[in-house]
Design a protein around this motif. Structure first.
Motif, PDB file in Angstrom:
ATOM      1  N   ALA A  38      -1.780 -11.785   2.672  1.00  0.00           N
ATOM      2  CA  ALA A  38      -1.832 -10.584   2.809  1.00  0.00           C
ATOM      3  C   ALA A  38      -3.188 -10.477   4.071  1.00  0.00           C
ATOM      4  O   ALA A  38      -4.120 -10.783   4.089  1.00  0.00           O
ATOM      5  N   MET A  40      -5.187  -7.949   6.575  1.00  0.00           N
ATOM      6  CA  MET A  40      -5.420  -6.750   6.467  1.00  0.00           C
ATOM      7  C   MET A  40      -6.399  -6.230   7.924  1.00  0.00           C
ATOM      8  O   MET A  40      -7.219  -7.218   8.409  1.00  0.00           O
ATOM      9  N   GLY A  96      -1.460 -10.739  -2.691  1.00  0.00           N
ATOM     10  CA  GLY A  96      -1.343  -9.257  -2.448  1.00  0.00           C
ATOM     11  C   GLY A  96      -2.150  -8.510  -3.371  1.00  0.00           C
ATOM     12  O   GLY A  96      -2.818  -7.418  -2.966  1.00  0.00           O
ATOM     13  N   VAL A 100      -4.955  -5.510  -2.390  1.00  0.00           N
ATOM     14  CA  VAL A 100      -5.073  -4.080  -2.843  1.00  0.00           C
ATOM     15  C   VAL A 100      -6.096  -3.754  -3.571  1.00  0.00           C
ATOM     16  O   VAL A 100      -6.838  -2.687  -3.483  1.00  0.00           O
ATOM     17  N   VAL A 103      -8.685  -3.329  -0.827  1.00  0.00           N
ATOM     18  CA  VAL A 103      -8.735  -2.101  -0.033  1.00  0.00           C
ATOM     19  C   VAL A 103      -9.051  -0.680  -0.925  1.00  0.00           C
ATOM     20  O   VAL A 103      -9.889   0.070  -0.321  1.00  0.00           O
ATOM     21  N   VAL A 131      -2.306  -3.207   5.660  1.00  0.00           N
ATOM     22  CA  VAL A 131      -2.148  -4.437   4.998  1.00  0.00           C
ATOM     23  C   VAL A 131      -0.763  -4.832   4.867  1.00  0.00           C
ATOM     24  O   VAL A 131       0.321  -4.098   4.689  1.00  0.00           O
ATOM     25  N   TRP A 133       1.974  -8.465   3.861  1.00  0.00           N
ATOM     26  CA  TRP A 133       2.129  -9.644   3.329  1.00  0.00           C
ATOM     27  C   TRP A 133       3.270 -10.324   3.814  1.00  0.00           C
ATOM     28  O   TRP A 133       4.439  -9.883   4.054  1.00  0.00           O
ATOM     29  N   ALA A 159       0.675  -5.596   9.938  1.00  0.00           N
ATOM     30  CA  ALA A 159      -0.652  -5.142   9.381  1.00  0.00           C
ATOM     31  C   ALA A 159      -1.572  -4.371  10.523  1.00  0.00           C
ATOM     32  O   ALA A 159      -2.126  -3.222  10.199  1.00  0.00           O
ATOM     33  N   LEU A 173      -0.111   0.083   3.254  1.00  0.00           N
ATOM     34  CA  LEU A 173       0.594  -1.104   2.875  1.00  0.00           C
ATOM     35  C   LEU A 173       1.820  -1.743   2.873  1.00  0.00           C
ATOM     36  O   LEU A 173       2.533  -0.667   2.748  1.00  0.00           O
ATOM     37  N   ASP A 174       2.065  -2.709   3.502  1.00  0.00           N
ATOM     38  CA  ASP A 174       3.373  -3.378   3.643  1.00  0.00           C
ATOM     39  C   ASP A 174       3.986  -3.726   2.228  1.00  0.00           C
ATOM     40  O   ASP A 174       3.385  -4.626   1.711  1.00  0.00           O
TER      41      ASP A 174
END
Length: 174
Positions: A38, A40, A96, A100, A103, A131, A133, A159, A173-174
């Protein structure tokens, strides 16, 4: 030797230090690994404009407060800061969920950052995050005398694009 190591550890991320311990100063040639991470990005909204009006000491204080709080949260969640890019931060997490949670904590820490900035007579800042992943290239680039250990690939690019599209005080976020 101990003093040199203490100084270098301030500038070299832990995973890079581990690679040096494992492989020596030369390190591996080419790509170290391609792993799912992940990735960021964090950025201060309006930093360029703010830096036009702040004194140099205030700019440095703003960045140090923000970097310290964000980095601390990343490391608490098992992440690592890869680099500081102006007022931006590039970091990664092994999973991930950790990203999260980091964040969410970073967004919650905006009041803490604002309180610390007041001590330097700096207005609160807004940040945005992105972000993604996926497969991430971990490698060193640059000439042999000044290498930069970095992350590359589409996950990193995604990202970065998400961070640029996020609104102030939010994360994409992806």
């Amino acid at each position: 030797n101990v003093r040199i190591q203490e100084v270098l550890r301030r500038y070299v991320p832990p995973s890079t230090w581990d690679k040096i311990d494992k492989n020596g100063p030369e390190g591996p040639e080419g790509i170290e690994e391609v792993v799912d991470r992940a990735v960021m990005f964090v950025d201060i909204c309006g930093f360029t404009k703010a830096s036009e009006f702040l004194k140099p000491a205030q700019i440095v204080a703003m960045l140090n407060v923000y970097f310290t709080v964000v980095a601390s949260i990343c490391y608490q969640h098992g992440g690592e800061i890869v680099k500081y890019i102006g007022d931006g931060i590039m970091g990664f997490f092994p999973d991930g969920l950790a990203a999260v949670n980091a964040v969410a904590d970073i967004l919650d820490a905006r009041t803490k950052i604002a309180a610390q900035l007041r001590a330097h007579d700096v207005d609160p800042i807004e940040i945005r995050l992105g972000v993604a992943w996926g497969p991430t290239i971990v490698t060193s680039v640059g000439p042999f005398y000044q290498q930069d250990r970095t992350l590359l690939g589409d996950t990193v690019n995604t990202a970065s694009r998400l961070e640029h599209r996020a609104l102030a005080g939010t994360a994409l976020l992806d």
